[in-house]
Design an enzyme around this catalytic site. Structure first.
Site, PDB file in Angstrom:
ATOM      1  N   TYR A  73       0.825  -1.224   0.000  1.00 54.00           N
ATOM      2  CA  TYR A  73       0.000   0.000   0.000  1.00 54.00           C
ATOM      3  C   TYR A  73       0.852   1.263   0.000  1.00 54.00           C
ATOM      4  O   TYR A  73       0.485   2.270  -0.616  1.00 54.00           O
ATOM      5  CB  TYR A  73      -1.002  -0.028   1.168  1.00 54.00           C
ATOM      6  CG  TYR A  73      -2.068  -1.055   0.900  1.00 54.00           C
ATOM      7  CD1 TYR A  73      -2.027  -2.313   1.484  1.00 54.00           C
ATOM      8  CD2 TYR A  73      -3.052  -0.798  -0.057  1.00 54.00           C
ATOM      9  CE1 TYR A  73      -2.977  -3.271   1.176  1.00 54.00           C
ATOM     10  CE2 TYR A  73      -3.993  -1.758  -0.392  1.00 54.00           C
ATOM     11  CZ  TYR A  73      -3.951  -2.991   0.217  1.00 54.00           C
ATOM     12  OH  TYR A  73      -4.867  -3.949  -0.134  1.00 54.00           O
ATOM     13  N   ASP A  92      -7.968   4.923  -4.984  1.00 57.01           N
ATOM     14  CA  ASP A  92      -7.232   6.158  -5.260  1.00 57.01           C
ATOM     15  C   ASP A  92      -8.141   7.352  -4.975  1.00 57.01           C
ATOM     16  O   ASP A  92      -9.328   7.180  -4.733  1.00 57.01           O
ATOM     17  CB  ASP A  92      -6.735   6.172  -6.727  1.00 57.01           C
ATOM     18  CG  ASP A  92      -7.881   6.145  -7.749  1.00 57.01           C
ATOM     19  OD1 ASP A  92      -7.900   5.227  -8.608  1.00 57.01           O
ATOM     20  OD2 ASP A  92      -8.755   7.035  -7.685  1.00 57.01           O
ATOM     21  N   HIS A 120     -14.491   0.213  -1.219  1.00 59.61           N
ATOM     22  CA  HIS A 120     -13.355  -0.645  -0.834  1.00 59.61           C
ATOM     23  C   HIS A 120     -12.304   0.132  -0.046  1.00 59.61           C
ATOM     24  O   HIS A 120     -11.182  -0.341   0.108  1.00 59.61           O
ATOM     25  CB  HIS A 120     -12.721  -1.270  -2.086  1.00 59.61           C
ATOM     26  CG  HIS A 120     -13.606  -2.284  -2.732  1.00 59.61           C
ATOM     27  ND1 HIS A 120     -13.440  -2.717  -4.012  1.00 59.61           N
ATOM     28  CD2 HIS A 120     -14.676  -2.966  -2.248  1.00 59.61           C
ATOM     29  CE1 HIS A 120     -14.366  -3.610  -4.306  1.00 59.61           C
ATOM     30  NE2 HIS A 120     -15.139  -3.785  -3.255  1.00 59.61           N
ATOM     31  N   LEU A 152     -13.515  -0.925 -21.953  1.00 61.24           N
ATOM     32  CA  LEU A 152     -12.694  -1.238 -23.132  1.00 61.24           C
ATOM     33  C   LEU A 152     -13.149  -2.538 -23.765  1.00 61.24           C
ATOM     34  O   LEU A 152     -13.089  -2.735 -24.966  1.00 61.24           O
ATOM     35  CB  LEU A 152     -11.233  -1.423 -22.700  1.00 61.24           C
ATOM     36  CG  LEU A 152     -10.280  -0.223 -22.785  1.00 61.24           C
ATOM     37  CD1 LEU A 152      -8.858  -0.719 -22.506  1.00 61.24           C
ATOM     38  CD2 LEU A 152     -10.352   0.480 -24.124  1.00 61.24           C
ATOM     39  N   GLU A 153     -13.588  -3.469 -22.896  1.00 63.61           N
ATOM     40  CA  GLU A 153     -14.036  -4.785 -23.384  1.00 63.61           C
ATOM     41  C   GLU A 153     -15.160  -5.267 -22.483  1.00 63.61           C
ATOM     42  O   GLU A 153     -15.328  -4.775 -21.366  1.00 63.61           O
ATOM     43  CB  GLU A 153     -12.865  -5.773 -23.344  1.00 63.61           C
ATOM     44  CG  GLU A 153     -12.291  -5.926 -21.929  1.00 63.61           C
ATOM     45  CD  GLU A 153     -11.005  -6.735 -21.890  1.00 63.61           C
ATOM     46  OE1 GLU A 153     -10.347  -6.880 -22.919  1.00 63.61           O
ATOM     47  OE2 GLU A 153     -10.690  -7.217 -20.786  1.00 63.61           O
TER      48      GLU A 153
HETATM   49  C1  BV8 Z   1     -17.246  -9.767   0.556  1.00 62.98           C
HETATM   50  C2  BV8 Z   1      -9.153  -3.076  -2.115  1.00 62.98           C
HETATM   51  C3  BV8 Z   1     -18.960 -10.536   2.011  1.00 62.98           C
HETATM   52  C4  BV8 Z   1      -7.861  -3.792  -2.115  1.00 62.98           C
HETATM   53  C5  BV8 Z   1     -10.501  -4.671  -3.281  1.00 62.98           C
HETATM   54  C6  BV8 Z   1     -13.780 -16.976  -2.473  1.00 62.98           C
HETATM   55  C7  BV8 Z   1     -13.080 -16.750  -1.305  1.00 62.98           C
HETATM   56  C8  BV8 Z   1     -13.165 -15.553  -0.592  1.00 62.98           C
HETATM   57  C9  BV8 Z   1     -13.979 -14.535  -1.050  1.00 62.98           C
HETATM   58  C10 BV8 Z   1     -14.674 -14.764  -2.221  1.00 62.98           C
HETATM   59  C11 BV8 Z   1     -14.591 -15.955  -2.930  1.00 62.98           C
HETATM   60  N1  BV8 Z   1     -15.379 -15.846  -4.036  1.00 62.98           N
HETATM   61  C12 BV8 Z   1     -15.954 -14.634  -4.037  1.00 62.98           C
HETATM   62  C13 BV8 Z   1     -15.537 -13.987  -2.938  1.00 62.98           C
HETATM   63  C14 BV8 Z   1     -15.908 -12.663  -2.563  1.00 62.98           C
HETATM   64  C15 BV8 Z   1     -14.741 -11.744  -2.898  1.00 62.98           C
HETATM   65  C16 BV8 Z   1     -14.498 -11.753  -4.394  1.00 62.98           C
HETATM   66  O1  BV8 Z   1     -15.298 -11.241  -5.135  1.00 62.98           O
HETATM   67  N2  BV8 Z   1     -13.369 -12.366  -4.817  1.00 62.98           N
HETATM   68  C17 BV8 Z   1     -13.068 -12.429  -6.237  1.00 62.98           C
HETATM   69  C18 BV8 Z   1     -11.559 -12.377  -6.445  1.00 62.98           C
HETATM   70  C19 BV8 Z   1     -13.649 -13.744  -6.771  1.00 62.98           C
HETATM   71  N3  BV8 Z   1     -15.177 -10.457  -2.466  1.00 62.98           N
HETATM   72  C20 BV8 Z   1     -14.900 -10.042  -1.217  1.00 62.98           C
HETATM   73  O2  BV8 Z   1     -14.218 -10.659  -0.431  1.00 62.98           O
HETATM   74  C21 BV8 Z   1     -15.558  -8.745  -0.824  1.00 62.98           C
HETATM   75  N4  BV8 Z   1     -16.229  -8.908   0.425  1.00 62.98           N
HETATM   76  O3  BV8 Z   1     -17.654 -10.498  -0.316  1.00 62.98           O
HETATM   77  O4  BV8 Z   1     -17.785  -9.729   1.831  1.00 62.98           O
HETATM   78  C22 BV8 Z   1     -20.147  -9.652   1.931  1.00 62.98           C
HETATM   79  C23 BV8 Z   1     -20.587  -9.197   0.681  1.00 62.98           C
HETATM   80  C24 BV8 Z   1     -21.706  -8.398   0.600  1.00 62.98           C
HETATM   81  C25 BV8 Z   1     -22.375  -8.050   1.756  1.00 62.98           C
HETATM   82  C26 BV8 Z   1     -21.902  -8.486   2.970  1.00 62.98           C
HETATM   83  C27 BV8 Z   1     -20.793  -9.304   3.072  1.00 62.98           C
HETATM   84  C28 BV8 Z   1     -14.522  -7.642  -0.649  1.00 62.98           C
HETATM   85  C29 BV8 Z   1     -13.889  -7.344  -1.973  1.00 62.98           C
HETATM   86  C30 BV8 Z   1     -13.010  -6.109  -1.823  1.00 62.98           C
HETATM   87  C31 BV8 Z   1     -11.584  -6.498  -2.140  1.00 62.98           C
HETATM   88  N5  BV8 Z   1     -10.806  -5.269  -2.168  1.00 62.98           N
HETATM   89  N6  BV8 Z   1      -9.858  -3.508  -3.277  1.00 62.98           N
HETATM   90  C32 BV8 Z   1      -6.882  -3.067  -2.965  1.00 62.98           C
HETATM   91  O5  BV8 Z   1      -7.299  -2.301  -3.882  1.00 62.98           O
HETATM   92  O6  BV8 Z   1      -5.694  -3.273  -2.714  1.00 62.98           O
HETATM   93  S1  BV8 Z   1     -10.994  -5.297  -4.771  1.00 62.98           S
HETATM   94  C33 BV8 Z   1      -9.877  -4.765  -5.933  1.00 62.98           C
HETATM   95  O7  BV8 Z   1      -9.993  -5.586  -7.068  1.00 62.98           O
HETATM   96  C34 BV8 Z   1     -10.218  -3.411  -6.443  1.00 62.98           C
HETATM   97  O8  BV8 Z   1     -10.720  -2.546  -5.479  1.00 62.98           O
HETATM   98  C35 BV8 Z   1     -11.232  -3.685  -7.514  1.00 62.98           C
HETATM   99  O9  BV8 Z   1     -12.509  -3.639  -6.976  1.00 62.98           O
HETATM  100  C36 BV8 Z   1     -10.953  -5.097  -7.879  1.00 62.98           C
HETATM  101  C37 BV8 Z   1     -10.471  -5.117  -9.299  1.00 62.98           C
HETATM  102  O10 BV8 Z   1     -11.629  -4.892 -10.056  1.00 62.98           O
HETATM  103  P1  BV8 Z   1     -11.723  -3.733 -11.145  1.00 62.98           P
HETATM  104  O11 BV8 Z   1     -11.827  -2.423 -10.478  1.00 62.98           O
HETATM  105  O12 BV8 Z   1     -12.824  -4.145 -12.026  1.00 62.98           O
HETATM  106  O13 BV8 Z   1     -10.337  -3.736 -11.908  1.00 62.98           O
HETATM  107  P2  BV8 Z   1      -9.833  -4.790 -12.954  1.00 62.98           P
HETATM  108  O14 BV8 Z   1      -8.380  -4.526 -13.147  1.00 62.98           O
HETATM  109  O15 BV8 Z   1     -10.293  -6.157 -12.554  1.00 62.98           O
HETATM  110  O16 BV8 Z   1     -10.623  -4.425 -14.309  1.00 62.98           O
HETATM  111  C38 BV8 Z   1     -10.339  -3.219 -14.975  1.00 62.98           C
HETATM  112  C39 BV8 Z   1     -11.415  -3.050 -16.030  1.00 62.98           C
HETATM  113  O17 BV8 Z   1     -11.221  -1.783 -16.653  1.00 62.98           O
HETATM  114  C40 BV8 Z   1     -11.364  -4.092 -17.134  1.00 62.98           C
HETATM  115  O18 BV8 Z   1     -12.671  -4.517 -17.436  1.00 62.98           O
HETATM  116  C41 BV8 Z   1     -10.756  -3.340 -18.317  1.00 62.98           C
HETATM  117  O19 BV8 Z   1     -11.284  -3.795 -19.553  1.00 62.98           O
HETATM  118  C42 BV8 Z   1     -11.239  -1.939 -18.042  1.00 62.98           C
HETATM  119  N7  BV8 Z   1     -10.374  -0.882 -18.584  1.00 62.98           N
HETATM  120  C43 BV8 Z   1      -9.020  -0.857 -18.619  1.00 62.98           C
HETATM  121  N8  BV8 Z   1      -8.608   0.321 -19.160  1.00 62.98           N
HETATM  122  C44 BV8 Z   1      -9.731   1.032 -19.468  1.00 62.98           C
HETATM  123  C45 BV8 Z   1     -10.854   0.275 -19.101  1.00 62.98           C
HETATM  124  N9  BV8 Z   1     -12.116   0.706 -19.289  1.00 62.98           N
HETATM  125  C46 BV8 Z   1     -12.264   1.927 -19.834  1.00 62.98           C
HETATM  126  N10 BV8 Z   1     -11.235   2.717 -20.213  1.00 62.98           N
HETATM  127  C47 BV8 Z   1      -9.966   2.304 -20.046  1.00 62.98           C
HETATM  128  N11 BV8 Z   1      -8.953   3.096 -20.422  1.00 62.98           N
END
Ligand code: BV8
Length: 235
Positions: free
Chosen positions: A58, A96, A111, A203-204
């Site tokens: 971080y 951010d 988050h 983007l996709e």
């Molecule tokens: C929860 C802070 C319960 C950290 C983040 C199995 C085991 C354990 C947990 C789980 C599991 N299966 C599912 C879960 C739940 C888990 C989860 O979803 N895991 C995933 C990996 C499967 N979720 C959790 O644990 C959450 N908590 O479920 O608690 C609950 C729920 C509801 C109600 C009560 C209780 C907590 C999740 C939070 C994790 N913390 N961030 C840090 O940042 O260091 S998440 C972190 O990853 C980011 O914050 C962000 O949210 C995520 C990445 O996602 P995106 O933002 O979408 O980024 P990404 O790179 O993936 O995609 C970028 C996109 O932009 C792409 O589509 C690309 O095409 C596009 N793009 C790129 N360039 C451009 C563009 N678009 C337009 N223009 C451009 N130029």
């Protein structure tokens, strides 16, 4: 797309909206940092077992913030809120401060925020723009150790009730620059009311693209200003 005056608009953003400001998305790095999977570093367990590694993860990202600026997409969303006061809720997954610096105010960092810390003793949430480590102490209670004010995997995101209430009542839900990998954010499109229009700008196609009524493909700095201009041109 005509929206009734009292329409409410909920916007969800992800790392893609900050990509053109120079901040790497999670997908760009294939979800990796220093060869660690983000899911393995951004967890309470990782912080418990190796706080120095998590603090480094971080600190490195916090240090990069002063050198990047909000882009046209961040600024367009702030303009939408200014010109439609009370009608727009911006929910970001990003930790951010680019939406804040662009001028968005009705903003939920579901988050958490890189520039804030949380005391492990008194639980105070404090501004923390500099590096944080095991020796950092809480300025509020003067004794507690600190953790980043970040929602890690396995932790409950912030302000969920407020978000779900806004989703149920909105007339328009737009998701910008998010891959639809991470829940509960990826499920928001399923939580809107039956009348809501849903649009994905990316983007996709995201993992949940099929749940949206409309898709707009391209970079956020092109799509978002045009989308906002369209919304503002109609009543
Ligand atoms: C929860 C802070 C319960 C950290 C983040 C199995 C085991 C354990 C947990 C789980 C599991 N299966 C599912 C879960 C739940 C888990 C989860 O979803 N895991 C995933 C990996 C499967 N979720 C959790 O644990 C959450 N908590 O479920 O608690 C609950 C729920 C509801 C109600 C009560 C209780 C907590 C999740 C939070 C994790 N913390 N961030 C840090 O940042 O260091 S998440 C972190 O990853 C980011 O914050 C962000 O949210 C995520 C990445 O996602 P995106 O933002 O979408 O980024 P990404 O790179 O993936 O995609 C970028 C996109 O932009 C792409 O589509 C690309 O095409 C596009 N793009 C790129 N360039 C451009 C563009 N678009 C337009 N223009 C451009 N130029």
């Amino acid at each position: 797309m005509t929206l009734p005056r009292a329409a409410s608009i909920v916007i969800l953003t992800g790392a893609g909206i900050s990509a053109e400001s120079g901040l790497r998305t999670f997908r760009d790095a294939n979800g990796l940092w220093e060869n660690h999977r983000v899911e393995d570093v951004a967890t309470p367990e990782a912080f418990h077992h190796n706080p120095a590694l998590v603090h480094r993860f971080y600190n490195e990202r916090r240090r990069s913030l002063p050198s990047v600026q909000p882009n046209a997409a961040h600024l367009a969303l702030a303009r939408l809120e200014r010109e439609r006061p009370g009608e727009v809720l911006l929910v970001t997954q990003n930790v951010d401060d680019l939406h804040d610096r662009a001028g968005s105010r009705n903003l939920v960092h579901m988050h958490g925020e890189l520039l804030k810390g949380r005391c492990l003793a008194c639980r105070a949430v404090l501004d923390w723009p500099g590096d944080m480590d095991a020796d950092s102490r809480c300025p509020a209670c003067r004794r507690g150790q600190l953790r980043p004010h970040i929602v890690w995997f396995g932790e409950v995101p912030l302000e969920m009730e407020r978000i779900y209430r806004a989703l149920e009542g909105c007339a328009l839900f737009a998701a910008i620059g998010t891959s639809g990998h991470v829940y509960p954010a990826a499920g928001f499109v399923e939580a809107v009311g039956p009348e809501a229009r849903t649009v994905e700008l990316n983007l996709e196609p995201s993992r949940v693209a099929d749940a949206f009524q409309e898709h707009r493909s391209g970079p956020a700095t092109e799509l978002v200003p045009a989308f906002v201009a369209e919304l503002l041109a109609r009543r």
